[in-house]
Scaffold this motif. Structure first.
Motif, PDB file in Angstrom:
ATOM      1  N   THR A  12       1.031  -1.175   0.056  1.00  0.00           N
ATOM      2  CA  THR A  12      -0.064  -0.069   0.013  1.00  0.00           C
ATOM      3  C   THR A  12       0.939   1.252  -0.044  1.00  0.00           C
ATOM      4  N   LYS A  13       2.191   1.008  -0.187  1.00  0.00           N
ATOM      5  CA  LYS A  13       3.114   2.303  -0.155  1.00  0.00           C
ATOM      6  C   LYS A  13       3.612   2.572   1.125  1.00  0.00           C
ATOM      7  N   CYS A  14       3.023   1.696   2.262  1.00  0.00           N
ATOM      8  CA  CYS A  14       3.402   1.960   3.624  1.00  0.00           C
ATOM      9  C   CYS A  14       4.754   1.221   3.798  1.00  0.00           C
ATOM     10  N   GLN A  15       5.659   2.221   4.340  1.00  0.00           N
ATOM     11  CA  GLN A  15       6.937   1.810   4.498  1.00  0.00           C
ATOM     12  C   GLN A  15       7.498   1.396   5.880  1.00  0.00           C
ATOM     13  N   ASN A  35       0.505 -11.490   8.996  1.00  0.00           N
ATOM     14  CA  ASN A  35       1.557 -10.857   9.323  1.00  0.00           C
ATOM     15  C   ASN A  35       1.460  -9.290   8.755  1.00  0.00           C
ATOM     16  N   PRO A  36       2.039  -8.582   9.346  1.00  0.00           N
ATOM     17  CA  PRO A  36       2.134  -7.237   8.974  1.00  0.00           C
ATOM     18  C   PRO A  36       2.655  -6.991   7.513  1.00  0.00           C
ATOM     19  N   ASP A  87       3.886  -0.755  10.735  1.00  0.00           N
ATOM     20  CA  ASP A  87       2.602  -0.433  11.481  1.00  0.00           C
ATOM     21  C   ASP A  87       1.631   0.101  10.324  1.00  0.00           C
ATOM     22  N   CYS A  88       1.207  -0.932   9.495  1.00  0.00           N
ATOM     23  CA  CYS A  88       0.279  -0.455   8.706  1.00  0.00           C
ATOM     24  C   CYS A  88      -1.283  -1.110   8.725  1.00  0.00           C
ATOM     25  N   GLU A  89      -2.162  -0.918   8.039  1.00  0.00           N
ATOM     26  CA  GLU A  89      -3.480  -1.591   8.436  1.00  0.00           C
ATOM     27  C   GLU A  89      -3.464  -2.637   7.881  1.00  0.00           C
ATOM     28  N   GLY A  90      -2.894  -2.926   6.467  1.00  0.00           N
ATOM     29  CA  GLY A  90      -3.016  -4.020   5.626  1.00  0.00           C
ATOM     30  C   GLY A  90      -2.232  -5.193   6.222  1.00  0.00           C
TER      31      GLY A  90
END
Length: 228
Positions: A131-134, A153-154, A137-140
């Motif tokens: 999701t482009k989260c780096q 898993n995160p 600590d992401c929602e997906g």
């Protein structure tokens, strides 16, 4: 050292070593491809060859290197023969996840799954999300590196670099691609190998713009353990 001295010492060393048992791990690189050459190994090669599944042989320039890809569904099988005596194989390569992978299927249309098999045995059948989260600590969520539906898993679990630019849908956006460095050791003793690297991703869009994947630096190393 003179040629006379060499001829005297070498037979002695050979006789000495013949009486020794192997007491160290023996590793040999049996296959290596960085995809910088135009021609991939062909059928009948002494080294190995690829077969392609639902994909054309293509190359892309990414992250300062030439990768094999892009791929959507399908992928490649590396066929190797003549592997020296060994106890394990170590498989390593760079896996690049490009653009918007949806992990466990946020739109309800199934999972985006990375697949890796050795001689039919599954090592990875794992969903991946981007999701482009780096950070982690992401929602997906995703199953990688575990088998799908066994755990959550995160995002970015076991990702080496989550801050690479996107290729198409996220073109130029940091976090749009990510690098996973696969390194798997697998018990193996046969002299030949079929290594399948593939994926089953949904709705990649025209020209694989919405999501795709590629690989680089594919290496197979045989590992023989010391004698006991």
């Amino acid at each position: 050292m003179s040629k006379t001295c060499k001829s005297t010492i070498l037979p002695f060393l050979l006789l000495f070593c013949l009486g020794c048992s192997k007491n160290s791990v023996d590793e040999q690189v049996v296959f290596w491809d960085d995809f910088e050459q135009t021609n991939s190994p062909e059928v009948g090669s002494d080294v190995g060859y690829y077969t392609y599944h639902n994909a054309n042989e293509r190359y892309i320039e990414f992250n300062g290197s030439r990768n094999l890809g892009q791929f959507e569904r399908g992928g490649i099988t590396l066929n190797l023969g003549g592997i020296p005596e060994h106890d394990y194989l170590r498989i390593s390569f760079d896996l690049y996840i490009h653009d918007k992978w949806e992990g466990n299927g946020e739109r309800g249309n199934g999972e985006d799954v990375f697949i890796m098999n050795i001689d039919g045995a599954t090592l990875y059948f794992s969903s991946i999300i981007n999701t482009k989260c780096q950070t982690q600590d992401c929602e997906g969520v995703q199953s990688f590196p575990d088998i799908i539906k066994t755990t959550n898993n995160p995002e970015n679990a076991e990702v080496k670099n989550a801050s690479l630019p996107g290729l198409c849908h996220y073109k130029g956006e940091i976090g749009g691609s990510k690098l996973i460095q696969i390194a798997k050791r697998y018990p193996h003793a046969a002299s030949d190998l079929k290594l399948r690297i593939a994926a089953d991703i949904k709705d990649a869009g025209p020209d694989l713009c919405y999501k795709s994947w590629s690989i680089d630096n594919l290496k197979v190393t045989s590992v023989e353990l010391p004698e006991r």
